[in-house]
Design a protein around this motif. Structure first.
Motif, short mmCIF file in Angstrom:
data_model
loop_
_atom_site.label_atom_id
_atom_site.label_comp_id
_atom_site.label_asym_id
_atom_site.label_seq_id
_atom_site.Cartn_x
_atom_site.Cartn_y
_atom_site.Cartn_z
N ASN A 333 29.39 24.63 54.23
CA ASN A 333 29.63 25.98 53.71
C ASN A 333 30.56 26.78 54.61
O ASN A 333 31.47 27.46 54.13
CB ASN A 333 28.32 26.74 53.54
CG ASN A 333 27.48 26.22 52.39
OD1 ASN A 333 28.01 25.68 51.44
ND2 ASN A 333 26.17 26.37 52.50
N LYS A 334 30.34 26.70 55.91
CA LYS A 334 31.13 27.53 56.83
C LYS A 334 31.62 26.70 58.01
O LYS A 334 31.08 25.63 58.29
CB LYS A 334 30.29 28.71 57.34
CG LYS A 334 29.08 28.34 58.15
CD LYS A 334 28.29 29.57 58.57
CE LYS A 334 27.09 29.21 59.44
NZ LYS A 334 26.09 28.41 58.73
N ILE A 335 32.65 27.24 58.66
CA ILE A 335 33.20 26.59 59.83
C ILE A 335 33.41 27.65 60.91
O ILE A 335 33.71 28.81 60.61
CB ILE A 335 34.53 25.86 59.50
CG1 ILE A 335 34.95 24.97 60.66
CG2 ILE A 335 35.63 26.86 59.14
CD1 ILE A 335 36.00 23.95 60.28
N GLN A 336 33.22 27.27 62.15
CA GLN A 336 33.32 28.19 63.28
C GLN A 336 34.64 27.99 64.00
O GLN A 336 35.13 26.87 64.15
CB GLN A 336 32.16 27.97 64.25
CG GLN A 336 32.15 28.92 65.44
CD GLN A 336 31.01 28.61 66.40
OE1 GLN A 336 29.95 28.15 65.99
NE2 GLN A 336 31.23 28.86 67.69
N TYR A 337 35.23 29.12 64.48
CA TYR A 337 36.48 29.04 65.23
C TYR A 337 36.49 30.14 66.29
O TYR A 337 35.68 31.08 66.24
CB TYR A 337 37.70 29.17 64.31
CG TYR A 337 37.49 30.09 63.13
CD1 TYR A 337 37.51 31.48 63.27
CD2 TYR A 337 37.23 29.58 61.87
CE1 TYR A 337 37.31 32.31 62.20
CE2 TYR A 337 37.02 30.41 60.78
CZ TYR A 337 37.07 31.77 60.94
OH TYR A 337 36.85 32.62 59.88
N SER A 338 37.43 30.02 67.22
CA SER A 338 37.46 30.94 68.37
C SER A 338 38.46 32.06 68.18
O SER A 338 39.03 32.56 69.15
CB SER A 338 37.81 30.15 69.65
OG SER A 338 39.09 29.54 69.52
N ILE A 339 38.68 32.48 66.95
CA ILE A 339 39.61 33.57 66.67
C ILE A 339 38.95 34.91 67.00
O ILE A 339 37.79 35.14 66.64
CB ILE A 339 40.05 33.55 65.20
CG1 ILE A 339 40.78 32.24 64.89
CG2 ILE A 339 40.96 34.74 64.88
CD1 ILE A 339 41.13 32.08 63.43
N THR A 340 39.68 35.80 67.66
CA THR A 340 39.19 37.16 67.90
C THR A 340 39.17 37.92 66.58
O THR A 340 40.15 37.94 65.84
CB THR A 340 40.10 37.90 68.88
OG1 THR A 340 40.09 37.20 70.12
CG2 THR A 340 39.64 39.32 69.10
N SER A 341 38.03 38.52 66.26
CA SER A 341 37.91 39.22 64.98
C SER A 341 36.82 40.28 65.06
O SER A 341 36.00 40.27 65.98
CB SER A 341 37.60 38.23 63.85
OG SER A 341 37.53 38.90 62.61
N THR A 342 36.82 41.17 64.09
CA THR A 342 35.79 42.21 64.02
C THR A 342 35.76 42.76 62.60
O THR A 342 36.43 42.24 61.70
CB THR A 342 36.07 43.32 65.04
OG1 THR A 342 34.99 44.26 65.02
CG2 THR A 342 37.37 44.04 64.74
N HIS A 343 34.96 43.83 62.38
CA HIS A 343 34.84 44.43 61.06
C HIS A 343 36.22 44.80 60.52
O HIS A 343 37.08 45.30 61.25
CB HIS A 343 33.96 45.68 61.12
CG HIS A 343 32.57 45.40 61.61
ND1 HIS A 343 31.66 44.69 60.89
CD2 HIS A 343 31.95 45.73 62.78
CE1 HIS A 343 30.53 44.61 61.56
NE2 HIS A 343 30.68 45.21 62.72
N GLY A 344 36.43 44.56 59.24
CA GLY A 344 37.73 44.82 58.63
C GLY A 344 38.48 43.54 58.33
O GLY A 344 39.30 43.48 57.42
#
Length: 383
Positions: A333-344
């Motif tokens: 269903n999902k995959i994890q990555y090291s991208i910087t992210s936040t709300h929006g």
């Protein structure tokens, strides 16, 4: 000199028929060849080979115009005896959230997260909070709204009298409200403490109190069963990259019914993707085999983290690029990555190094950057 005798009409017809036959053969041959060519091209042609963009900058330049900033405003509404009004009291204020989406066709269709389209269902904790607010608002309305108020006055009356509405005490359990509106007649008793100095005074005070109570008119309140409170969208709009704070109206089209697949679509109200969007994100070119996504592979996100806080610049709204690597295998269903992210950035497309869509960003760990997740692209087709 011999003169050749022209034959009869039948002879002439036979000669003309023989002359026309080659043209008929040529005509039908053209029709057959054209039909064969058309269907052969349509069903036997090979799909075009996707070109690997092979750099973050090329991926950004290719898709920046297709990625949009979503602004979603929603609020609480009440339907009282069939009359709908929006509640605008202090504890029912309209709220606005931002997210990201991207065009997937030329008909103005935009893919994003389901929780961007229904933020009140984003988590169990949020759902419980909303349900408590809905119960409280319903009981407050029932505690002040009398049956003699006309439908046109519902909203103004509720706003004027909201401060005296009975509130819900969560610690006492559901349904424990003061002045709960149940449609029955209620009399209003005078407030204040009575001071008694003698028996005579006590009798006089009791008589006065009785007289005052009798003089107060009896009011009938709207029954709880005639009051429905709910939450829904007020407006949902999108802004394009490089636009000058111009918002395009949208309609919510579909939200995944599977709670594990946080996806949804909206569509521009005019059902037309703007001409400034030169390239949509091709879902046919998306990576649908999530088992081919391995830790260490490139991951590139184009989106709007922090919404307008980062998007707004002196030269208009600007989309941003963030990159990292896949850090964990897909669980289906999902995959994890090291991208910087936040709300929006919820709903932002995530690409591989060639510019193929691999996931739709949907969540992360708020306390620590670099732990973010996307719904793998194979689930888009089910939506």
């Amino acid at each position: 000199m011999k003169i050749r005798k022209i034959g009869t009409n039948n002879d002439l017809h036979e000669i003309n028929t023989k002359k026309r036959k080659p043209y008929k053969i040529i005509f039908f041959t053209i029709i057959i060849l054209s039909t064969a060519t058309f269907f052969g091209f349509k069903y036997l042609k090979k799909p075009p080979v996707a070109i690997c963009l092979d750099s973050d900058t090329k991926v950004y330049n290719e898709y920046k115009d297709a990625v949009v900033l979503i602004k979603h405003s929603y609020g609480y509404f009440a339907k009282i005896k069939g009359k709908e009004i929006q509640l605008t009291t202090q504890d029912a204020k309209e709220e606005t959230v931002f997210g990201t989406g991207f065009f997937v066709d030329r008909d103005g269709r935009i893919l994003t997260n389901g929780h961007v389209l229904q933020p009140w269902n984003s988590s169990e904790e949020q759902q419980e909070k909303v349900n408590t607010t809905i119960r409280n608002l319903r009981m407050k309305i029932a505690s002040i709204l009398t049956t003699d108020i006309s439908e046109e006055e519902y909203q103004s009356f509720i706003e004027r009298n909201w401060q005296i509405a009975s509130s819900y005490d969560e610690s006492e359990g559901e349904g424990d409200y003061e002045g709960e509106g149940d449609g029955e007649e209620r009399t209003e008793e005078p407030a204040g403490e009575e001071f008694v100095s003698s028996n005579d005074t006590q009798e006089d005070t009791a008589k006065v109190t009785t007289d005052i109570a009798a003089a107060i008119p009896v009011k009938e309140y709207v029954a709880k069963d005639d009051i429905e409170v709910y939450i829904k969208t007020v407006t949902i709009e999108v802004a394009l990259h490089d636009s000058d704070n111009e918002w395009l109206s949208c309609e919510i089209e579909k939200i995944s019914e599977d709670t594990n697949i946080d996806l949804g679509t909206v569509q521009l109200t005019d059902h037309t993707t703007p001409q400034s969007v030169a390239t949509i994100i091709n879902l046919d070119n998306a990576v649908k085999d999530d088992t081919s996504l391995n830790p260490g592979q490139k991951a590139i996100m184009v989106g709007y983290p922090l919404g307008m806080d980062l998007a707004q610049t002196n030269s208009g709204i600007k989309v941003q690029l963030y990159d990292g690597k896949i850090s964990k295998e897909s669980d289906g269903n999902k995959i994890q990555y090291s991208i910087t992210s936040t709300h929006g950035a919820s709903g932002a497309p995530v690409f591989n190094e060639c510019g193929q869509l691999i996931a739709v960003n949907f969540s992360g760990v708020a306390e620590v950057q670099g732990f973010n997740f996307g719904i793998v692209a194979k689930h888009i087709s089910t939506l």
